[in-house]
Design an enzyme around this catalytic site. Structure first.
Site, PDB file in Angstrom:
ATOM      1  N   LYS A 177       9.784  14.489  31.098  1.00 48.16           N
ATOM      2  CA  LYS A 177       9.317  13.505  30.258  1.00 48.16           C
ATOM      3  C   LYS A 177       9.219  12.188  31.178  1.00 48.16           C
ATOM      4  CE  LYS A 177       9.765  10.255  27.889  1.00 48.16           C
ATOM      5  NZ  LYS A 177       9.015   9.111  28.258  1.00 48.16           N
ATOM      6  N   GLY A 230      17.823   5.880  34.089  1.00 42.09           N
ATOM      7  CA  GLY A 230      17.333   4.628  33.341  1.00 42.09           C
ATOM      8  C   GLY A 230      18.325   3.826  32.996  1.00 42.09           C
ATOM      9  N   SER A 231      18.255   3.158  31.733  1.00 37.58           N
ATOM     10  CA  SER A 231      19.331   2.233  31.541  1.00 37.58           C
ATOM     11  C   SER A 231      20.761   2.725  31.151  1.00 37.58           C
ATOM     12  CB  SER A 231      18.670   1.195  30.491  1.00 37.58           C
ATOM     13  OG  SER A 231      18.494   2.142  29.264  1.00 37.58           O
ATOM     14  N   GLY A 235      20.954   6.142  28.632  1.00 37.43           N
ATOM     15  CA  GLY A 235      21.899   7.011  29.172  1.00 37.43           C
ATOM     16  C   GLY A 235      22.665   7.675  28.261  1.00 37.43           C
ATOM     17  N   GLU A 252      21.888   8.681  36.207  1.00 33.05           N
ATOM     18  CA  GLU A 252      21.622   7.599  37.206  1.00 33.05           C
ATOM     19  C   GLU A 252      21.049   6.334  36.548  1.00 33.05           C
ATOM     20  OE1 GLU A 252      20.756   4.927  39.201  1.00 33.05           O
ATOM     21  OE2 GLU A 252      18.938   6.275  40.172  1.00 33.05           O
ATOM     22  N   CYS A 286      16.985   0.513  41.043  1.00 42.48           N
ATOM     23  CA  CYS A 286      18.417   0.797  40.472  1.00 42.48           C
ATOM     24  C   CYS A 286      19.192   0.448  41.436  1.00 42.48           C
ATOM     25  CB  CYS A 286      18.504   2.315  40.188  1.00 42.48           C
ATOM     26  SG  CYS A 286      17.817   3.503  41.469  1.00 42.48           S
ATOM     27  N   GLU A 385      22.422  -5.943  35.093  1.00 41.91           N
ATOM     28  CA  GLU A 385      21.284  -5.928  35.909  1.00 41.91           C
ATOM     29  C   GLU A 385      20.014  -6.474  35.362  1.00 41.91           C
ATOM     30  OE1 GLU A 385      19.730  -1.637  35.535  1.00 41.91           O
ATOM     31  OE2 GLU A 385      19.773  -1.428  37.895  1.00 41.91           O
TER      32      GLU A 385
HETATM   33  P1  NAD Z   1      15.005   3.449  29.540  1.00 41.31           P
HETATM   34  O1  NAD Z   1      16.443   3.647  30.133  1.00 41.31           O
HETATM   35  O2  NAD Z   1      14.839   3.201  28.098  1.00 41.31           O
HETATM   36  O3  NAD Z   1      13.813   4.420  29.852  1.00 41.31           O
HETATM   37  C1  NAD Z   1      14.009   5.436  30.904  1.00 41.31           C
HETATM   38  C2  NAD Z   1      13.354   6.785  30.415  1.00 41.31           C
HETATM   39  O4  NAD Z   1      13.986   7.056  29.525  1.00 41.31           O
HETATM   40  C3  NAD Z   1      12.013   6.512  30.018  1.00 41.31           C
HETATM   41  O5  NAD Z   1      11.317   7.726  30.358  1.00 41.31           O
HETATM   42  C4  NAD Z   1      11.892   6.368  28.606  1.00 41.31           C
HETATM   43  O6  NAD Z   1      10.939   7.082  27.862  1.00 41.31           O
HETATM   44  C5  NAD Z   1      13.278   7.446  28.285  1.00 41.31           C
HETATM   45  N1  NAD Z   1      13.888   7.227  26.969  1.00 41.31           N
HETATM   46  C6  NAD Z   1      13.924   6.135  26.173  1.00 41.31           C
HETATM   47  N2  NAD Z   1      14.642   6.273  25.065  1.00 41.31           N
HETATM   48  C7  NAD Z   1      15.237   7.793  25.246  1.00 41.31           C
HETATM   49  C8  NAD Z   1      15.887   8.185  24.299  1.00 41.31           C
HETATM   50  N3  NAD Z   1      16.233   7.992  23.094  1.00 41.31           N
HETATM   51  N4  NAD Z   1      16.129   9.798  24.663  1.00 41.31           N
HETATM   52  C9  NAD Z   1      15.451  10.143  25.732  1.00 41.31           C
HETATM   53  N5  NAD Z   1      14.846   9.358  26.582  1.00 41.31           N
HETATM   54  C10 NAD Z   1      14.546   8.087  26.351  1.00 41.31           C
HETATM   55  O7  NAD Z   1      14.867   1.993  30.319  1.00 41.31           O
HETATM   56  P2  NAD Z   1      13.624   1.194  30.012  1.00 41.31           P
HETATM   57  O8  NAD Z   1      13.483   0.441  28.415  1.00 41.31           O
HETATM   58  O9  NAD Z   1      12.378   1.298  30.550  1.00 41.31           O
HETATM   59  O10 NAD Z   1      14.173  -0.267  30.899  1.00 41.31           O
HETATM   60  C11 NAD Z   1      15.165  -1.344  30.505  1.00 41.31           C
HETATM   61  C12 NAD Z   1      16.195  -1.440  31.551  1.00 41.31           C
HETATM   62  O11 NAD Z   1      16.738  -0.040  31.948  1.00 41.31           O
HETATM   63  C13 NAD Z   1      15.644  -2.089  32.590  1.00 41.31           C
HETATM   64  O12 NAD Z   1      15.591  -3.434  32.381  1.00 41.31           O
HETATM   65  C14 NAD Z   1      16.615  -1.612  33.656  1.00 41.31           C
HETATM   66  O13 NAD Z   1      17.879  -2.594  33.718  1.00 41.31           O
HETATM   67  C15 NAD Z   1      17.100  -0.249  33.509  1.00 41.31           C
HETATM   68  N6  NAD Z   1      16.332   0.688  34.245  1.00 41.31           N
HETATM   69  C16 NAD Z   1      17.136   1.288  35.129  1.00 41.31           C
HETATM   70  C17 NAD Z   1      16.490   2.097  36.101  1.00 41.31           C
HETATM   71  C18 NAD Z   1      17.049   3.030  36.968  1.00 41.31           C
HETATM   72  O14 NAD Z   1      16.337   3.292  38.009  1.00 41.31           O
HETATM   73  N7  NAD Z   1      18.509   3.094  37.028  1.00 41.31           N
HETATM   74  C19 NAD Z   1      14.911   2.655  35.631  1.00 41.31           C
HETATM   75  C20 NAD Z   1      14.496   2.042  34.688  1.00 41.31           C
HETATM   76  C21 NAD Z   1      15.023   1.138  33.859  1.00 41.31           C
END
Ligand code: NAD
Length: 483
Positions: A177, A230-231, A235, A252, A286, A385
């Site tokens: 996804k 992701g965030s 996570g 991560e 990240c 972050e």
């Molecule tokens: P997010 O963590 O919400 O999204 C990352 C991924 O998770 C996307 O594919 C998203 O569709 C998916 N996702 C979102 N909600 C989910 C859920 N309930 N269940 C399963 N999957 C889900 O991140 P964001 O909202 O795009 O960004 C917010 C903050 O996260 C950024 O400002 C940054 O600080 C951080 N971030 C970190 C990384 C990293 O590489 N560590 C990457 C992106 C964002």
């Protein structure tokens, strides 16, 4: 093979499959703020279909391939990716706002993951264990089965490569996804997988929103392992969803990574990496080096050098290939603005800023790089972050203070140390709480070969390198009593 970018579909069983609800989502170009494509808005039913297809592949032709054959497929995929580098870089750059040179580097890194894991596939083996007289005991590394991969938008190709490359090499079938703001390149990469001969169902991609398709994937009882980047908040949701069906989860979750610069450092070598580590991908990395800790004796002169460089940096549309492109979307732009307005309210001084070039469309999501000094350790700017091109500087007086400042956030992903003192290099490497420590360099995530992952709020589990293959397998112990 890939339908036109406005023709939205999931990639399931080597076919383009329309979303069962018929719903789609617009995709915006961050450089212009305009809609340029649509993607399928996947839901639970689409995830069910993808997981069922992956399970069939695991039980069928894909699961029966030898490790050597899986490795060869990955190697062929890498070649196809490099042969389509321009097209893939163009898609990624339009979709995420990355300057073209960064997008091209991401394509090369993606291919490199598949080369690495292609070569490693048939070198993953178990052990024999000395046990009691009359026994032979051995361990077998087996794939989990069907692995789920939730990918963010900041490095779609690289993070797909490190996670899916290792999972496929180990023999799993994958359901991916990708992020709604960065999935078009991966659909093209999936088409190349089919072209080079991956059996149907080994790789499946369902696009859509995190709260819908992502959540459904994490909760799905047919998923045997989840890899999430992701965030921290998301996570946590993914880990809870995984726990609901006792599924192992690798997280991560980003960082607030420090670079420590001691007075004896080679500043000419450090300068490009202090700057590059925060402006790469407009700070949306990240492992961005978002804090610089400087020994007081060189605080003012180094800040002056950094300020001079920051004031030369230019942000603009991805196709102009400047120092940085736009942020990925309006939400990220607002997030960075919020951090900067909090910093202003706290009286944290800005030392220097770059510029957004005149050619940048007003509706794009631009942010000039910003350097701030004397950032208090308790401030939100020091602790959280930003995920933007914002570098926070502070002075330290000795090693103990440097370590306390460096370790004094909830995160621990990467750290950099700049010093010529050999004993201090080792002391710092041991004392810094991070998954990777770079001495006199900074890898921003490091090479494909180097295990990568965090401590505390930066997550757990390791990706990249050979280590990732252990995470994508489970160990079986076989004890044979033969007398
Ligand atoms: P997010 O963590 O919400 O999204 C990352 C991924 O998770 C996307 O594919 C998203 O569709 C998916 N996702 C979102 N909600 C989910 C859920 N309930 N269940 C399963 N999957 C889900 O991140 P964001 O909202 O795009 O960004 C917010 C903050 O996260 C950024 O400002 C940054 O600080 C951080 N971030 C970190 C990384 C990293 O590489 N560590 C990457 C992106 C964002």
């Amino acid at each position: 093979m890939l339908p036109s970018m406005t023709h939205n579909a999931h990639f399931i069983g080597n076919q383009w499959v329309s979303t069962l609800s018929g719903e789609t989502l617009p995709v915006l170009n961050p450089s212009s703020g305009e809609i340029f494509a649509r993607i399928a808005r996947g839901n639970r039913a689409d995830i069910d279909a993808a997981v069922a297809t992956a399970r069939q592949a695991f039980a069928g032709p894909w699961g029966r391939l030898s490790a050597l054959e899986r490795g060869r497929l990955l190697a062929r995929w890498a070649e196809a990716i490099l042969a389509n580098q321009d097209e893939l870089a163009g898609i990624e750059s339009t979709d995420t706002g990355k300057p073209l040179k960064q997008a091209r580097a991401d394509v090369v890194a993606l291919a490199r993951y598949f080369e690495f894991y292609g070569g490693a596939a048939d070198k993953l083996h178990g052990q024999t264990i000395p046990y009691q007289e009359g026994y032979t005991v051995l361990t077998i590394r087996e794939p989990h089965g069907v692995t789920g991969h939730i990918i963010p938008w900041n490095y779609p190709m690289q993070i797909f490569g490190r996670s899916v490359g290792a999972a496929l090499a180990a023999g799993n079938a994958c359901v991916v996804k990708p992020a709604e703001d960065g999935c078009l390149s991966l659909l093209r990469v999936a088409a190349l997988a089919a072209e080079v001969g991956f059996p149907a169902g080994a790789l499946n991609i369902v696009t859509g929103l995190g709260a819908e398709a992502g959540q459904a994937l994490a909760e799905h009882p047919g998923i045997d392992h989840i890899s999430f980047t992701g965030s921290p908040d998301t996570g946590k949701r993914v880990a809870i969803a995984g726990a609901s069906h006792h599924c192992p989860v690798t997280l991560e979750l980003g960082g607030k990574s420090p670079q420590l610069v001691f007075a004896d450092a080679d500043l000419d070598a450090a300068m490009p990496m202090l700057v590059g580590a925060i402006i790469q991908n407009a700070g949306q990395t990240c492992s961005a080096g978002s804090r610089v800790l400087i020994e007081r004796a060189i605080y003012e002169p180094l800040l002056e050098r950094l300020a001079q460089r920051f004031s030369q940096l230019r942000a603009g549309p991805a196709d102009l290939d400047l120092d940085l492109g736009p942020l990925v979307n309006r939400k990220q732009q607002q997030r960075v603005w919020d951090f900067l307005s909090d910093a202003q309210a706290d009286g944290i001084p800005i030392v220097a800023q770059g510029e957004v070039v005149d050619e940048a469309p007003a509706k794009g999501y631009y942010q000039a790089p910003v350097l701030l000094r004397d950032v208090p350790p308790a401030s939100r700017l020091w602790q959280d972050e930003v995920f933007g091109p914002v570098l926070s500087a502070a002075a330290f007086d000795d090693e103990d203070e440097a370590v306390a400042l460096a370790n004094g956030t909830p995160y621990g992903l990467v750290a950099g140390v700049w010093t010529r003192d050999g004993a201090r290099q080792f002391r710092m490497a041991r004392r810094l709480e991070a998954g990777q420590v770079f001495i006199n360099n900074y890898g921003a995530g490091g090479g494909v070969e180097l295990p990568f992952g965090g401590v505390r709020h930066s997550g757990h589990g390791r990706e990249k390198g050979f280590e990732a293959l252990y995470g994508f397998t489970r160990l079986k112990t076989v004890a044979l009593r033969h007398g």
